[in-house]
Design a protein around this motif. Structure first.
Motif, PDB file in Angstrom:
ATOM      1  N   CYS A  80       0.832  -1.208   0.000  1.00  0.00           N
ATOM      2  CA  CYS A  80       0.000   0.000   0.000  1.00  0.00           C
ATOM      3  C   CYS A  80       0.859   1.247   0.000  1.00  0.00           C
ATOM      4  O   CYS A  80       0.402   2.334   0.377  1.00  0.00           O
ATOM      5  N   GLY A  81       2.115   1.091  -0.404  1.00  0.00           N
ATOM      6  CA  GLY A  81       3.044   2.209  -0.347  1.00  0.00           C
ATOM      7  C   GLY A  81       2.585   3.410  -1.136  1.00  0.00           C
ATOM      8  O   GLY A  81       2.653   4.541  -0.666  1.00  0.00           O
ATOM      9  N   ALA A 120      -1.590   9.765   0.341  1.00  0.00           N
ATOM     10  CA  ALA A 120      -2.357  10.319   1.458  1.00  0.00           C
ATOM     11  C   ALA A 120      -1.478  11.197   2.328  1.00  0.00           C
ATOM     12  O   ALA A 120      -1.854  12.316   2.716  1.00  0.00           O
ATOM     13  N   PHE A 121      -0.302  10.714   2.643  1.00  0.00           N
ATOM     14  CA  PHE A 121       0.549  11.456   3.553  1.00  0.00           C
ATOM     15  C   PHE A 121       1.071  12.733   2.913  1.00  0.00           C
ATOM     16  O   PHE A 121       1.180  13.774   3.573  1.00  0.00           O
ATOM     17  N   ALA A 179      -8.711   5.640   0.043  1.00  0.00           N
ATOM     18  CA  ALA A 179      -8.035   4.653  -0.804  1.00  0.00           C
ATOM     19  C   ALA A 179      -6.995   3.891   0.000  1.00  0.00           C
ATOM     20  O   ALA A 179      -6.852   2.676  -0.115  1.00  0.00           O
ATOM     21  N   MET A 180      -6.282   4.624   0.857  1.00  0.00           N
ATOM     22  CA  MET A 180      -5.252   3.976   1.654  1.00  0.00           C
ATOM     23  C   MET A 180      -5.870   2.984   2.626  1.00  0.00           C
ATOM     24  O   MET A 180      -5.387   1.879   2.794  1.00  0.00           O
ATOM     25  N   CYS A 198      -6.909  -0.118   0.866  1.00  0.00           N
ATOM     26  CA  CYS A 198      -5.757  -0.963   0.549  1.00  0.00           C
ATOM     27  C   CYS A 198      -5.284  -1.697   1.791  1.00  0.00           C
ATOM     28  O   CYS A 198      -5.034  -2.896   1.764  1.00  0.00           O
ATOM     29  N   MET A 199      -5.221  -0.970   2.900  1.00  0.00           N
ATOM     30  CA  MET A 199      -4.685  -1.587   4.102  1.00  0.00           C
ATOM     31  C   MET A 199      -5.586  -2.695   4.634  1.00  0.00           C
ATOM     32  O   MET A 199      -5.114  -3.642   5.264  1.00  0.00           O
ATOM     33  N   GLN A 200      -6.886  -2.571   4.375  1.00  0.00           N
ATOM     34  CA  GLN A 200      -7.790  -3.616   4.860  1.00  0.00           C
ATOM     35  C   GLN A 200      -7.559  -4.927   4.127  1.00  0.00           C
ATOM     36  O   GLN A 200      -7.896  -5.993   4.626  1.00  0.00           O
ATOM     37  N   ARG A 201      -6.949  -4.827   2.942  1.00  0.00           N
ATOM     38  CA  ARG A 201      -6.678  -6.054   2.192  1.00  0.00           C
ATOM     39  C   ARG A 201      -5.473  -6.800   2.746  1.00  0.00           C
ATOM     40  O   ARG A 201      -5.218  -7.936   2.400  1.00  0.00           O
TER      41      ARG A 201
END
Lengths: 140, 656
Positions: free
Chosen positions: A64-65, A71-72, A93-94, A97-100
């Motif tokens: 998720c880079g 985002a950051f 979106a981040m 991605c992180m939930q995946r």
């Protein structure tokens, strides 16, 4: 009082707390804040984000880079009153991605949901500054 | 994970604030819609809150319910997906195992033939499995998993099936080109991969390693893993840090990496690891490498991080197979597993070597010996433990400490020959002493792996070994070298080769930076550390060679000055991380006061300076922690200091 002993080429000094109370007379070379060789903290001298900062761990390099960076960055350059409030799309979106990858990005419980949004935003801004300070000027 | 948490904490309020802003917007538009016909703002505002309170409530409830509903739905959807995926994988695993077992039965005596038939048999189940695009990933993902069960099953199966299951990934397509190729899958390689991904958005990185494992860290193999209470530690490879936090020795779980076939097509790139493959030939002019299965991979930029192979004693190599079978050269996960097994069954283990690895293993096994009655012997040619690193007085003190951990230390021991008699090993020393033992661990150094030097035309250093690279870690135009295998030019300290974990991280990171366009020389000095049991440890930086003149400044230690306390404070077990983890939230549990340990010797805690031409080139922080930045600064300055006691004051050794 300090005691000194010599064992061949090795010198051994024992010191008490009082011996070391007076400030050191050793001179250290002044740091150049723009030294290109130095390891940088989270924020580079030119204001950009140092994605390679060890403090970020694997956030910017993992699966998720890209989403994290978007985002950051948006948050970092956000000029809104509530910093980052114009970055909802990127954060969503981040988060998706992180939930995946729950193994890599364990989901935290939102324990402090009592705080008002204003307080949290201020705190996160202050945190970012403190983070910067700690990393650029490592405490001794 | 801690870093995750900090960043997450920062982002969470934003997510929350964003949702409240969202809700506010919704409410506002709702209100405005209701008020379009009227257009007297003042009047509206006065009636707003009171008159339309009911609508506000309705909207909040609706939005809240919708959020909760969608989240629950998404959660169950993901769970269901995961379950289906797992079932699919199990199905495919059993299918390929069945087919490989059939083949193995018919062509058992010819392993090559088995592999050839395997490559034919496997593509059949794969297209059979399904036309859906998801299919290539389960077989590839399973490539990493069967490597582990294959190893576990190996003793019970014949030789044919293990190569068969290992060759299932071999038949999968190896990418023909990768922008970033990292040869070697250790610490330096992983650090470089991370660095490249951080700096080059969407980078595609391929790691090729001949080990069956994903990148992992080595220090716990000789320390923390031995102190674990978990009986299944050899399988889980998780260790508990002093503060109770557990972590795996693997840098990242398998989900961090992508499959090598997806590398070219992945939208945002990623890191793929090709395990069980060795690079045997490098064509620098053509920018490509050849693997041991004859496949070729071309690259744009390449990193060589091949590390090294443990050295062995000539006397053991000459002693024959019986002796070799009872000897462990310790470096990898499989060596740890083997030694763990041996330590539970053997009556006596001898460690040859008195450096970092030897002493740490001796202490670890010594601790075990307290419960099991295992005899642990350590022998080395020097006068004391760490004799090549610590000044003599400190080396002697350390040796006493190691003895107290339950180790029989035999110093000034040179091995003349080793024989196998009555299923035990007999070690004959040059001075006539005889040591009988069941198993030997040789920790006598590392031979850097420079196999590719010839084909690649790379220079090998004759003094330090390893590939010779410049200050920017570059060997030739598109080739960098990092980690144990790199003999590099250190601007401050001169040409050297460093075999420590933090150096692998620092040099790997630097190589990654330079591969993505930076031109930075090796400047941030790496550090190293060692623990001799939980009560004594030290951190060091620079050139720490006992042949240099030293100045040691000591104070008396209290119970607070132990490695245990240091890691409790910083919350990490890997000491080099304690500096960078500074930014994470402090997880400290209060340390219950322990009565001060009485040291009859004086070297409780202090700082030792190593001098070369009156300049400090190395520093050891003895039982003094979290002060590495000062030490790093002193070395970086490279100044001549008239009174080192004054320099020692900067460390506040009497404080916590």
């Amino acid at each position: 009082m300090s005691s000194v002993r010599q064992e061949g080429k090795d010198k051994i000094i024992f010191v008490t707390k009082e011996d070391h109370e007076s400030p050191s007379s050793a001179e250290l070379v002044e740091e150049d804040p723009n030294d290109p060789y130095e390891e940088r903290g989270l924020i580079l001298p030119n204001g950009e984000i140092n994605w390679n900062c060890p403090c970020l761990g694997g956030m910017a390099s993992g699966p998720c880079g890209t989403e994290f960076k978007d985002a950051f960055s948006c948050f970092h350059y956000s000029k809104e009153e509530v910093k980052g409030s114009d970055c909802l799309e990127q954060f969503r979106a981040m988060q998706e991605c992180m939930q995946r990858y729950p193994e890599l990005y364990p989901q935290e419980d939102e324990k402090s949901s009592n705080k008002t949004s204003q307080d949290s935003a201020e705190e996160s801004g202050a945190d970012a500054n403190k983070l910067q300070y700690n990393v650029i000027h490592p405490s001794e | 994970m801690l870093k995750c948490r900090t960043v997450w904490k920062k982002l969470a309020p934003l997510a929350r604030s964003s949702s409240t802003v969202c809700r506010q917007n919704v409410k506002r538009t709702g209100l405005n819609n209701g008020r379009i016909p009227t257009c007297v703002p003042a009047a509206n505002m006065s009636t707003g809150p009171g008159g339309l309170g009911g609508d506000n409530l309705k909207y909040t409830v609706m939005v809240g319910a919708a959020c909760v509903g969608s989240l629950t739905y998404a959660y169950f959807l993901l769970k269901g997906d995961q379950k289906r995926y797992q079932e699919r994988i199990e199905e495919i695993t059993t299918r390929s195992q069945r087919s490989s077992k059939e083949e193995a039965a018919t062509v058992q005596s010819e392993p090559l033939a088995v592999e050839a038939t395997q490559t034919k048999a496997v593509p059949e189940p794969v297209p059979e499995a399904a036309p859906s695009p998801e299919e290539p990933s389960p077989p590839a993902a399973q490539a990493e998993q069967p490597a582990a069960p294959a190893e576990a099953a190996a003793p019970s199966e014949t030789t044919a099936p293990p190569p068969a299951t290992d060759s299932t990934p071999a038949s999968l397509k190896v990418p023909s080109h990768t922008p970033y190729l990292l040869i070697g899958g250790g610490t330096a390689s992983f650090a470089a991969a991370r660095s490249i991904r951080a700096r080059d958005p969407g980078a595609r990185v391929l790691i090729v390693t001949d080990e069956p494992d994903l990148p992992y860290m080595r220090p716990p193999l000789s320390k923390e893993l031995w102190f674990s209470d978990d009986p299944s530690v050899t399988e889980t490879l998780r260790f508990k840090q002093w503060n109770g936090k557990e972590r795996s020795i693997y840098f990242q779980p398998p989900s961090f990496y992508i499959n090598s076939e997806e590398l070219a097509s992945a939208e945002n790139g990623g890191v793929a690891v090709l395990t069980g493959k060795k690079v045997v030939h490098m064509d620098v002019r053509g920018n490509k490498v050849k693997l041991d299965d004859d496949t070729e991979i071309s690259y744009d930029k390449c990193l060589i991080a091949t590390g090294g192979v443990p050295r062995n004693l000539q006397v053991i190599e000459r002693a024959g197979e019986e002796v070799m079978k009872k000897t462990t050269l310790f470096r990898k996960i499989e060596d740890f597993k083997l030694l763990d097994n041996v330590s539970r069954n053997a009556k006596s283990i001898t460690i040859i070597g008195g450096g970092f690895l030897g002493s740490e293993l001796a202490c670890a096994l010594g601790r075990r010996s307290a419960e099991s009655g295992l005899e642990v012997i350590q022998m080395f040619p020097e006068k004391g433990n760490m004799g090549k690193v610590l000044p003599e007085y400190l080396s002697n003190w350390t040796t006493e400490k190691v003895k107290r951990e339950g180790v029989k230390v035999i110093s000034e021991a040179l091995v003349k020959s080793v024989t196998c008699k009555d299923d035990r090993l007999e070690i004959h020393l040059k001075d006539g002493r005889l040591v009988t033992t069941d198993h030997i661990v040789a920790a006598v150094g590392l031979e850097p792996n420079v196999d590719l030097a010839k084909s690649a035309g790379l220079e090998v250093d004759s003094d330090f070994g390893g590939y010779r690279v410049n200050a920017e870690l570059q060997a030739r135009s598109n080739i960098w070298v990092a980690g144990d295998a790199a003999c590099f030019y250190d601007i401050r300290l001169g040409r050297r080769r460093v075999e420590h974990h933090d150096h692998a991280v620092v040099s790997g990171r630097l190589a990654g930076e330079n591969m993505t366009g930076a031109s930075k020389p090796y400047w941030h000095q790496s550090m190293f550390w060692s623990d001799l049991g939980p009560d004594v440890g030290y951190e060091a930086i620079g050139i720490v060679d006992s042949s240099l003149p030293t100045v040691g400044v000591f104070a008396k230690a209290t119970a607070k000055d132990t490695p245990k306390a240091a890691t409790e404070k910083s919350g990490t077990g890997i000491r080099s991380e304690s500096e960078t983890e500074d930014t994470a939230t402090s997880p400290v549990a209060s340390v219950t006061p322990v009565p001060p340990v009485a040291h009859k010797d004086d070297y409780g805690k202090g700082v030792i300076f190593y001098l070369r031409d009156k300049v400090v080139v190395g520093i050891i922080l003895w039982n003094v922690f979290n002060r590495m930045p000062i030490a790093r600064k002193i070395i970086k300055d490279g100044e001549e200091h008239a009174d080192l006691n004054e320099v020692a004051k900067l460390f506040n050794i009497h404080e916590d």
